[in-house]
Design a protein around this motif. Structure first.
Motif, PDB file in Angstrom:
ATOM      1  N   SER A  11       0.707  -1.043   0.064  1.00 41.70           N
ATOM      2  CA  SER A  11       0.064   0.046  -0.162  1.00 41.70           C
ATOM      3  C   SER A  11       1.205   1.312   0.231  1.00 41.70           C
ATOM      4  O   SER A  11       0.360   2.291  -0.610  1.00 41.70           O
ATOM      5  CB  SER A  11      -1.038  -0.320   1.185  1.00 41.70           C
ATOM      6  N   VAL A  56      -6.735   6.395  -9.993  1.00 38.18           N
ATOM      7  CA  VAL A  56      -8.339   5.698  -8.985  1.00 38.18           C
ATOM      8  C   VAL A  56      -7.546   3.802  -9.292  1.00 38.18           C
ATOM      9  O   VAL A  56      -8.143   3.242  -8.080  1.00 38.18           O
ATOM     10  CB  VAL A  56      -8.933   5.867 -10.609  1.00 38.18           C
ATOM     11  N   VAL A  57      -6.859   3.276 -10.376  1.00 35.61           N
ATOM     12  CA  VAL A  57      -7.315   1.563 -10.116  1.00 35.61           C
ATOM     13  C   VAL A  57      -6.113   1.579  -9.318  1.00 35.61           C
ATOM     14  O   VAL A  57      -6.640   0.764  -8.853  1.00 35.61           O
ATOM     15  CB  VAL A  57      -6.765   1.026 -11.337  1.00 35.61           C
ATOM     16  N   PHE A  60      -7.571   1.322  -5.821  1.00 34.29           N
ATOM     17  CA  PHE A  60      -8.768   0.306  -5.911  1.00 34.29           C
ATOM     18  C   PHE A  60      -7.859  -1.180  -5.708  1.00 34.29           C
ATOM     19  O   PHE A  60      -8.168  -1.665  -4.408  1.00 34.29           O
ATOM     20  CB  PHE A  60      -9.493   0.333  -7.203  1.00 34.29           C
ATOM     21  N   LEU A  63      -6.420  -0.739  -1.704  1.00 34.16           N
ATOM     22  CA  LEU A  63      -8.122  -1.060  -0.740  1.00 34.16           C
ATOM     23  C   LEU A  63      -7.756  -2.276  -0.757  1.00 34.16           C
ATOM     24  O   LEU A  63      -8.313  -3.183  -0.009  1.00 34.16           O
ATOM     25  CB  LEU A  63      -8.582  -0.061  -1.353  1.00 34.16           C
ATOM     26  N   ILE A  64      -7.692  -3.214  -1.701  1.00 33.40           N
ATOM     27  CA  ILE A  64      -8.099  -4.849  -2.080  1.00 33.40           C
ATOM     28  C   ILE A  64      -6.735  -5.576  -1.097  1.00 33.40           C
ATOM     29  O   ILE A  64      -7.188  -6.092  -0.363  1.00 33.40           O
ATOM     30  CB  ILE A  64      -7.894  -5.276  -3.175  1.00 33.40           C
ATOM     31  N   TRP A  76     -15.191  -5.495   3.064  1.00 30.80           N
ATOM     32  CA  TRP A  76     -14.759  -5.726   1.398  1.00 30.80           C
ATOM     33  C   TRP A  76     -13.543  -6.943   1.737  1.00 30.80           C
ATOM     34  O   TRP A  76     -13.392  -8.168   0.486  1.00 30.80           O
ATOM     35  CB  TRP A  76     -13.223  -5.174   0.770  1.00 30.80           C
ATOM     36  N   SER A  80     -11.718  -9.250  -1.256  1.00 24.78           N
ATOM     37  CA  SER A  80     -10.510  -9.316  -1.379  1.00 24.78           C
ATOM     38  C   SER A  80      -9.952 -11.272  -1.355  1.00 24.78           C
ATOM     39  O   SER A  80      -8.949 -10.815  -2.258  1.00 24.78           O
ATOM     40  CB  SER A  80     -10.617  -8.519  -0.175  1.00 24.78           C
TER      41      SER A  80
END
Length: 131
Positions: A11, A56-57, A60, A63-64, A76, A80
């Protein structure tokens, strides 16, 4: 390396790449370090839009990984469990693209980052703790 540490590393690296993409979208003259160096200075408008889309991708994907690592976005988690494999595949593809890039700068900076993202996303996907 633990799942949590791997999630944090993935991350953190993703955040750096997102900031780079946003900088490109805002007109930073760093095009030689992206997209094979095709646009060595500032990206044209169409590429700036693509840079924002990539940001943006990447958010995402980050976050996964955070969800699978149980560090954030707990709602999620079930999603995930399978989506993290898309993250691994995306990271492998990104590594390949950065390794074969015509841009020396892209190979030097982003290929190592992408390889670490492959390793850390794979650790998270497999769910192993290597403490």
């Amino acid at each position: 390396m633990s799942i949590n540490v791997s999630g944090i590393i993935f991350s953190s690296l993703t955040s750096i790449v997102i900031l780079f993409q946003i900088a490109l979208a805002l007109g930073a003259p760093w095009g030689r370090f992206a997209m094979g160096g095709k646009y060595p200075g500032r990206f044209p408008i169409s590429m700036r839009v693509i840079a924002l889309f990539q940001a943006v991708v990447l958010a995402f994907l980050g976050l996964i990984v955070l969800s699978k690592s149980e560090l954030a976005v707990n709602q999620w988690y079930e999603f995930s469990l399978s989506a993290v494999w898309f993250v691994v595949a995306f990271s492998v593809l990104s590594s390949i693209m950065n390794l074969i890039s015509r841009s020396k700068g892209e190979r030097a900076i982003w290929a190592p980052v992408a390889i670490v993202m492959v390793i850390t996303s794979l650790i998270v996907a497999l769910g192993y703790n290597y403490d």
